[in-house]
Scaffold this motif. Sequence first.
Motif, PDB file in Angstrom:
ATOM      1  N   SER A  42      27.426 100.932  63.047  1.00 56.36           N
ATOM      2  CA  SER A  42      27.186 101.193  61.628  1.00 56.36           C
ATOM      3  C   SER A  42      26.499 100.018  60.949  1.00 56.36           C
ATOM      4  CB  SER A  42      28.505 101.495  60.916  1.00 56.36           C
ATOM      5  OG  SER A  42      29.081 102.661  61.425  1.00 56.36           O
ATOM      6  N   ASP A  46      21.806 103.008  59.639  1.00 55.48           N
ATOM      7  CA  ASP A  46      21.717 103.394  58.240  1.00 55.48           C
ATOM      8  C   ASP A  46      22.945 104.231  57.865  1.00 55.48           C
ATOM      9  OD1 ASP A  46      21.124 105.574  59.745  1.00 55.48           O
ATOM     10  OD2 ASP A  46      19.259 106.083  58.722  1.00 55.48           O
ATOM     11  N   PHE A  47      22.912 104.843  56.680  1.00 52.96           N
ATOM     12  CA  PHE A  47      24.060 105.607  56.206  1.00 52.96           C
ATOM     13  C   PHE A  47      24.338 106.834  57.079  1.00 52.96           C
ATOM     14  CE2 PHE A  47      23.318 103.397  52.136  1.00 52.96           C
ATOM     15  CZ  PHE A  47      24.609 102.950  51.919  1.00 52.96           C
ATOM     16  N   ASP A  48      23.294 107.444  57.620  1.00 53.09           N
ATOM     17  CA  ASP A  48      23.499 108.609  58.489  1.00 53.09           C
ATOM     18  C   ASP A  48      24.257 108.225  59.753  1.00 53.09           C
ATOM     19  OD1 ASP A  48      22.113 110.140  56.662  1.00 53.09           O
ATOM     20  OD2 ASP A  48      20.203 109.951  57.735  1.00 53.09           O
ATOM     21  N   ALA A  50      26.271 105.636  60.053  1.00 52.66           N
ATOM     22  CA  ALA A  50      27.629 105.264  59.657  1.00 52.66           C
ATOM     23  C   ALA A  50      28.482 106.501  59.396  1.00 52.66           C
ATOM     24  CB  ALA A  50      27.586 104.384  58.410  1.00 52.66           C
ATOM     25  N   PHE A  51      27.908 107.494  58.744  1.00 50.08           N
ATOM     26  CA  PHE A  51      28.642 108.726  58.462  1.00 50.08           C
ATOM     27  C   PHE A  51      29.008 109.450  59.754  1.00 50.08           C
ATOM     28  CE2 PHE A  51      28.984 113.171  57.129  1.00 50.08           C
ATOM     29  CZ  PHE A  51      29.925 113.039  56.108  1.00 50.08           C
ATOM     30  N   LEU A  77      35.374 106.137  57.333  1.00 51.33           N
ATOM     31  CA  LEU A  77      34.234 106.514  56.508  1.00 51.33           C
ATOM     32  C   LEU A  77      33.952 105.451  55.453  1.00 51.33           C
ATOM     33  CD1 LEU A  77      32.154 108.735  55.839  1.00 51.33           C
ATOM     34  CD2 LEU A  77      33.819 109.635  54.230  1.00 51.33           C
ATOM     35  N   LEU A  81      30.647 103.009  55.916  1.00 51.73           N
ATOM     36  CA  LEU A  81      29.599 103.078  54.893  1.00 51.73           C
ATOM     37  C   LEU A  81      29.410 101.719  54.226  1.00 51.73           C
ATOM     38  CD1 LEU A  81      30.162 106.563  53.246  1.00 51.73           C
ATOM     39  CD2 LEU A  81      28.387 105.882  54.854  1.00 51.73           C
ATOM     40  N   SER A  84      27.561  99.597  56.693  1.00 50.09           N
ATOM     41  CA  SER A  84      26.159  99.998  56.744  1.00 50.09           C
ATOM     42  C   SER A  84      25.385  99.419  55.566  1.00 50.09           C
ATOM     43  CB  SER A  84      26.050 101.516  56.754  1.00 50.09           C
ATOM     44  OG  SER A  84      24.710 101.907  56.693  1.00 50.09           O
ATOM     45  N   LYS A  85      26.001  99.421  54.407  1.00 50.73           N
ATOM     46  CA  LYS A  85      25.361  98.827  53.224  1.00 50.73           C
ATOM     47  C   LYS A  85      25.168  97.325  53.415  1.00 50.73           C
ATOM     48  CE  LYS A  85      23.957  98.924  48.963  1.00 50.73           C
ATOM     49  NZ  LYS A  85      22.647  99.452  48.650  1.00 50.73           N
TER      50      LYS A  85
END
Length: 162
Positions: A42, A46-48, A50-51, A77, A81, A84-85
């Motif tokens: 993650s 990116d966010f995808d 990580a999700f 989650l 996320l 990832s940020k």
Amino acid sequence: MRLAILSFISLALFLLDMTMVPFFSAWGAYGSLLFTFGSIFSVQGDFDDAFLMALVTGFLQDIFFPYAFGMNMLLNLLIFLGLSKIGTTLKEGRHSAEVLFSTGGALIKSLVMLSLLSLFGFGTNAYSIPVSGIHTLIFALLMHGSIVSLRRVPYMKKEWKF
């Protein structure tokens, strides 16, 4: 193909978590190979990513969590996320920062899980927080190179689509 490979790797790490990792426990606590893989993946993605990793790893961890189904998935989650940020702001090649952020995520998850379980009246082990952090640090140091090389494989890369 990418989803199938990530699911297969997650399932293999889950099986290792349930069979081999408990032999390395200290004071009845140990880290998670599955969480470590998901957190490093993650941070680098990116966010995808990580999700996806949060759903897969959280579901697999919730299968054998006896008290509250969904707690691992929700915590993964939120943590993935956040990682990832943080990972999008890191410069390329900051491997030590990725390892430390994944260890910090494991410490946060252990602290929240310990707090929630003690709030609901279940017996908890206070030694699980530092032990899971140390185990995650060791696992992250050992796994980081293979995760970086996995992300460089052509069918694991996300291609730009216009």
